[in-house]
Write a protein that holds these residues in place. Structure first.
Motif, PDB file in Angstrom:
ATOM      1  N   ILE A 229       0.755  -1.565   0.427  1.00  0.00           N
ATOM      2  CA  ILE A 229      -0.072  -0.159  -0.105  1.00  0.00           C
ATOM      3  C   ILE A 229       0.766   1.330  -0.135  1.00  0.00           C
ATOM      4  N   GLU A 230       2.200   0.956   0.820  1.00  0.00           N
ATOM      5  CA  GLU A 230       3.002   2.478   0.932  1.00  0.00           C
ATOM      6  C   GLU A 230       3.720   2.804  -0.289  1.00  0.00           C
TER       7      GLU A 230
ATOM      8  N   PHE B 206       1.445   9.267  -5.890  1.00  0.00           N
ATOM      9  CA  PHE B 206       0.873  10.720  -5.303  1.00  0.00           C
ATOM     10  C   PHE B 206       2.948  11.175  -5.255  1.00  0.00           C
ATOM     11  N   GLY B 207       3.289   9.889  -5.282  1.00  0.00           N
ATOM     12  CA  GLY B 207       4.897  10.706  -4.671  1.00  0.00           C
ATOM     13  C   GLY B 207       4.866  10.481  -2.996  1.00  0.00           C
ATOM     14  N   PRO B 208       6.226  10.465  -2.948  1.00  0.00           N
ATOM     15  CA  PRO B 208       7.026   9.568  -1.592  1.00  0.00           C
ATOM     16  C   PRO B 208       6.449  11.448  -0.832  1.00  0.00           C
ATOM     17  N   THR B 209       5.882  12.324  -1.124  1.00  0.00           N
ATOM     18  CA  THR B 209       5.987  13.533  -0.434  1.00  0.00           C
ATOM     19  C   THR B 209       4.528  14.207   0.184  1.00  0.00           C
ATOM     20  N   PRO B 210       4.461  14.575   0.988  1.00  0.00           N
ATOM     21  CA  PRO B 210       2.489  15.065   1.650  1.00  0.00           C
ATOM     22  C   PRO B 210       2.229  15.870   1.107  1.00  0.00           C
TER      23      PRO B 210
ATOM     24  N   PRO C  23       3.035   8.989   3.092  1.00  0.00           N
ATOM     25  CA  PRO C  23       2.676   7.662   2.503  1.00  0.00           C
ATOM     26  C   PRO C  23       3.739   7.317   3.729  1.00  0.00           C
ATOM     27  N   ALA C  24       4.364   7.980   4.739  1.00  0.00           N
ATOM     28  CA  ALA C  24       4.921   7.545   6.025  1.00  0.00           C
ATOM     29  C   ALA C  24       3.852   7.257   7.307  1.00  0.00           C
ATOM     30  N   MET C  25       2.923   8.205   7.286  1.00  0.00           N
ATOM     31  CA  MET C  25       1.907   8.513   8.069  1.00  0.00           C
ATOM     32  C   MET C  25       1.065   6.961   8.232  1.00  0.00           C
ATOM     33  N   ALA C  26       1.326   6.101   7.735  1.00  0.00           N
ATOM     34  CA  ALA C  26       1.028   4.836   8.504  1.00  0.00           C
ATOM     35  C   ALA C  26       2.015   3.992   8.914  1.00  0.00           C
ATOM     36  N   HIS C  27       3.458   4.273   9.037  1.00  0.00           N
ATOM     37  CA  HIS C  27       4.602   3.642   9.723  1.00  0.00           C
ATOM     38  C   HIS C  27       4.671   4.851  11.080  1.00  0.00           C
ATOM     39  N   GLU C  28       4.394   5.740  11.533  1.00  0.00           N
ATOM     40  CA  GLU C  28       3.995   6.912  12.309  1.00  0.00           C
ATOM     41  C   GLU C  28       3.348   6.820  13.029  1.00  0.00           C
ATOM     42  N   LEU C  29       1.806   6.237  12.359  1.00  0.00           N
ATOM     43  CA  LEU C  29       1.525   5.964  13.564  1.00  0.00           C
ATOM     44  C   LEU C  29       0.731   4.099  13.703  1.00  0.00           C
TER      45      LEU C  29
END
Lengths: 311, 434, 256
Positions: A104-105, A112-116, A215-221
């Motif tokens: 998914i990541e 959408f690219g790696p940035t927010p 994409p990092a928000m999955a890992h963070e939460l």
């Protein structure tokens, strides 16, 4: 005092958000013994789904679309993938959800690219709900907290007062027994999996506006959610709520402390103990470490977690 | 593997059968620099490091049955501590350069003792989650402790000569890495064969039984965790030695994921399985990563396919195949060919889909479309320009998937069946439910 | 086989042992004493607390109150591995053998622990010859030599049960706890098992939970009857058979 109240409210809102994601994870595990690594990915997908659909159906419509879309993704993941490896055992299920988390990541990065992305609070919602002393409490935070509360009471009521809820609660305790009683546990489980995913999606749709949608928000939460579940005990909603709120409030207060480790060492009379560079590190900057430190402490003090000893 | 009654003669033959391929591979590895160019030698250094890392990781999984989702921490910590030791040598310390990986290994071993003690308090998915959390904890600390770990910029040092060995040529680095990788793998081999190894496998099978035989399983699991962390740290040390630098990005989740993927693809249940996985993905990555932006996505797809269709990984398939051949089952070349063709067709379809979508969603593609006045400018995939929206392209992809589905129709239901049943079907044996 | 460590006094003593799970009191003030060489069976209707008592003694749970002694030392709340090192060994009602290993390796592991080789990386020195020899002797004594190389998971159920008993004995315990050693067996198999256990535990102290009265009367020389969390009676099989309170407890459970 005002700062205290604001920090407390912020902490509670964040804690409720964490709880929204933990709740689905813990219920699914309790019922089927599947730890869904991709659960936090559904949270991330929620944010992106709301971002994408919000352009066409507006902010509120975006929330609805995100919830439904992520619920569907969850349903398909369960029926098309998870079910295939069930006979290989829990290890394979765990690996599959981990693969899903990874995929998914990568897919989101592809699209959408790696940035927010620029998923922002809409202007009509940018107003102050109330002020405490000099601090303004934005309406949007209130909305986040309220969503989580509605969800909590909704889930609680559904589990407590409906027939399905009764089956789910029973199935969390004794899946084989419920199955033996003639209930279609696989269907209930698919439903629960979908609802859990949908809730994570809703949480993401709401939170994605406030925190960066990346994409990092999955890992963070995700890792915070794991801490919640280790502390609270899998399968326990109450434990998850307590742990979420504790972590939310703790982190929120730590961010507000302006001292450094040097201050602490001096206060303890340990200024000689200079670990290179640690003196200048501020407490607030390690607020992110606190949940994990709390987890280690709980493991020492009560290895089975707050609630229960289901292993 | 079920031990079979063997006469001494046949067990000697089995030993030869087992030793011979390993000896051949070793010979090839030692002779490799005579034939390989610099780029390939470089890739092989990375293969060695990835292989040792995966082997250390799999001690925990294959032997003790514990799946860590946060092993990057021990790999990275080994790298950090090795580079610090290198810097110390540069500053005049007498630490012998050839023993550098041991510095990383020892540091990670100690960290593994602490982390492992916490992680093995609980079992199963709790263990998995605690490993994730510990990794996050360490990462959060390391990334803020710049004076110690060098922050984003990282720490750099140089390989100091030791006696006659200069360690400046790639050749030296290659042999050095190869030697330490073999030492590490031998260590793990002896551990597996040792009495301790037996107890560890016992813990995987029936932990409570082991406890009631008088073994302190928590302490033993902590030790296994630490050894696994230590070997991973050695691998990290080799990376630091090779690159002459480290940085905090090593502590990120990606390095935990890679080793897990390598192990799953190679197969956790066979001793050298992780080496197979690490070699494949590293070499593929080395050559394919230049061709596509979506290398990780392909890796993820391969991982999912393996998890669903070949839960014991590539080496597991190999072991099954060898066993089947020995048992004298006829090879069904027609079925085998059909499966191979089916997967090939599906793979091509998947690559086309991903590359086309990937190209189309790029912001630059939108700009190109506006500037060129063409709604869907062509995209190059497989050395051919495709128009992404043309019926020919879309129909072609659909055709590939359709053809794949037809060719693989027997596997469509496999997922719920056992893979060995599928293998039976390939071998022409009637299995249950086929 | 080495003889059990000699010593005077009882092997196992329970003083006022109670266990509560939340508000439910499963065991209320159990007093029990096992002398060296005694073979005691714990019987009682379902729900009497046999399993709980068994798990307290074997270290799965800690008692809520009371004292458990093994020889001279208190063992209540002690972790399982330490209990085993002090001379207490147990079998499981649901067979727990290492299915992926050979029968030989299963027993080898138990003997290794008895020799204190719990952390060994190397197999050097005399002691390893002794361990191997002990393992072979024990297997021969148990008449399992023909199965020694078989993978445990491929053994028949009754063979796995025998292996389980063999492992339990192999750590050289002073006290052996057996949890329903013949559960799931046919009459004939159970009779064989009784003979097997009798042979394997000769001269040792035994505490077992068992439902099958033939097994109980075949193996035990004393019986304790547990009912509603308390010990109702203790005595020889003949005395227990004639005890009216015991008959009431059992019959009371059946007659409504």
């Amino acid at each position: 005092m005002d700062a205290f109240l604001v920090a407390l409210l912020n902490g509670l809102v964040y804690g409720l958000l964490v709880f929204m994601v933990s709740a689905g994870l813990t219920l699914v595990f309790g019922m089927m013994g599947v730890l869904n690594f991709a659960h936090a990915s559904f949270y991330m997908l929620g944010a992106y789904a709301a971002f994408l659909s919000g352009r066409y159906v507006g902010f509120w419509g975006g929330l609805v679309v995100a919830t439904l879309a992520v619920g569907l993704v969850g349903l398909f993941s369960e029926r098309l993938l998870l079910r295939k490896v069930r006979s290989f055992g829990h290890t394979q299920e765990l690996l599959l959800t981990y693969g899903l988390f990874f995929m998914i990541e990568e897919v989101v990065k592809l699209l959408f690219g790696p940035t927010p992305v620029a998923y922002r609070v809409p202007d009509e919602l940018r107003f102050t709900a109330f002020t405490i002393g000099n601090s303004q409490f934005p309406f949007f935070r209130l909305l986040m907290g309220a969503t989580a509360l509605v969800m909590f009471f909704g889930t609680f009521a559904a589990l407590r007062f409906t027939r399905i809820g009764l089956i789910v609660r029973a199935a969390v305790e004794r899946p084989q027994m419920v199955s033996a009683l003639g209930h279609n546990v696989p269907i209930v489980f698919s439903g629960l999996f979908a609802v859990g995913s949908a809730l994570a999606g809703l949480a993401g749709a709401v939170a994605g506006m406030y925190y960066p949608t990346s994409p990092a928000m999955a890992h963070e939460l995700g890792s915070i959610v794991f801490v919640v579940v280790v502390i609270g005990g899998l399968g326990s909603l109450n434990g998850a709520l307590a742990a979420s709120l504790l972590i939310g409030v703790m982190t929120s207060f730590a961010v507000g402390i302006e001292s450094t480790f040097g201050d602490l060492f001096r206060a303890l009379g340990l200024s000689g103990l200079a670990l290179p560079g640690l003196e200048a590190v501020q407490f607030s900057s390690i607020a992110g470490v606190l949940p994990y430190a709390l987890m280690l402490f709980v493991l020492l003090w009560r290895p089975a977690g707050f609630a229960g000893n289901r292993a | 593997m079920p031990p079979q009654e063997q006469s001494p003669r046949s067990s000697a033959r089995v030993t030869v059968v087992r030793i011979l391929p390993i000896a051949l591979v070793l010979g090839a590895l030692i002779g490799l620099p005579r034939f390989a160019d610099m780029a390939f030698l470089n890739a092989m250094v990375m293969v060695c490091i990835a292989a040792l890392y995966a082997m250390g990781y799999n001690l925990l999984w294959g032997q003790a049955g514990l799946i860590s989702f946060g092993h990057a921490t021990y790999f990275a910590f080994g790298a950090s501590c090795t580079i610090m030791t290198m810097a110390a040598i540069e500053g005049g310390s007498s630490f012998p350069t050839p023993l550098l990986p041991l510095a990383g290994g020892a540091a990670s071993f100690l960290m593994g003792l602490v982390a492992g003690w916490f992680a093995t308090i609980r079992t199963g998915v709790y263990f998995a989650m605690i490993t994730v959390a510990i990794t996050e904890l360490v990462r959060a600390i390391v990334q803020r402790w710049d004076s110690m770990f060098g922050g984003e910029a990282g720490i750099t040092s140089i390989r100091m000569a030791w006696g006659p060995i200069g360690f400046q040529k790639l050749l030296d680095v290659y042999y050095f890495t190869l030697a330490w990788t073999i030492i590490g793998i031998l260590l793990l081999w002896f551990l597996q064969r040792s009495p301790l190894g037996t107890v560890i496998r016992g813990i995987r099978e029936q932990e409570e039984r082991v406890r009631f035989l008088g073994y302190d399983t928590h302490a033993l699991k902590t030790l296994v965790f630490a050894i696994s962390a230590g070997v991973s740290g050695m691998a990290g040390g080799l990376l630091a030695f090779t690159n002459e630098s480290t940085n905090v990005a090593l502590y990120e989740g990606a390095y935990s994921t890679t080793v897990l993927i390598n192990t799953v693809i190679g197969g956790a249940g066979v001793f050298l399985g992780p080496v197979v996985g690490a070699t494949l993905t590293t070499l593929f990555g080395y050559y394919v990563a230049n061709l596509t932006y979506y290398w990780l996505l392909y890796m993820g797809l391969l991982f999912m396919v393996i998890v669903v269709y070949a839960p014991r990984g590539i080496s597991g398939l190999g072991v099954d195949a060898v066993r089947r051949l020995r048992s004298g089952a006829p090879v069904r070349w027609d079925l085998l060919g059909r499966f191979a063709l089916g997967w090939l067709v599906v793979t091509i379809g998947a690559i086309m889909t991903i590359e086309l979508i990937g190209a189309v969603v790029q912001p630059s593609y939108g700009a190109l479309a506006r500037s060129s006045g063409v709604a869907w400018p062509p995209v190059r995939v497989f050395w051919v320009s495709w128009s992404p929206a043309s019926p020919l392209t879309l129909g072609g992809i659909a055709l590939l998937f359709g053809l794949g589905a037809v060719l693989l129709r027997d596997t469509a239901g496999t997922a719920s069946r056992n893979v060995s049943t599928l293998a039976d079907a390939i071998a022409g044996k009637p299995g249950p439910g086929v | 086989m080495t003889a059990p460590a000699s010593g005077q006094g009882p092997v196992l003593v329970l003083e006022n042992v109670a266990k509560r799970f939340g508000p439910i009191e499963v065991l209320a003030g159990i007093n029990l004493q096992l002398n060296r060489g005694e073979k005691r069976a714990l019987i009682g209707p379902n729900g009497a607390g046999k399993s709980t008592l068994f798990n307290l003694v074997s270290g799965r749970f800690a008692p809520s109150s009371g004292v458990i002694r093994l020889g001279e030392r208190r063992i209540d709340g002690m972790p399982a591995h330490q209990l085993n090192r002090m001379g207490l060994s147990r079998s499981f009602q649901i067979t727990q053998v290492f299915g992926g290993m050979s029968l030989y390796e299963n027993i080898y592991m138990a003997v290794m622990s008895r020799y204190g080789k719990r952390w060994s990386f190397l197999r050097t020195g005399r002691v390893w010859r002794d361990i191997a020899e002990q393992t072979r002797e024990l297997i021969a004594y148990a008449q399992l030599t023909s199965l020694a190389d078989r993978q445990a998971s491929t053994l028949a159920y009754s063979e796995q049960r025998a292996l389980e008993i063999c492992m339990t004995v192999a750590t050289g315990p002073d006290l052996i706890l057996l949890d329903e050693p013949t559960s799931g067996m046919s009459r004939a198999e159970a009779a064989n098992m009784v003979a097997f256990i009798g042979r394997m535990t000769q001269g040792r102290t035994l505490l077992m939970v068992e439902h099958d009265m033939d097994v109980v009367f075949g193996l035990a020389d004393t019986i304790s009857v547990l009912s509603q969390g308390q010990i109702l009676a203790t005595g020889t099989p003949a005395a227990i058979r004639d005890d009216t309170r015991v008959q009431d407890a059992y019959l009371g459970g059946n007659v409504h």
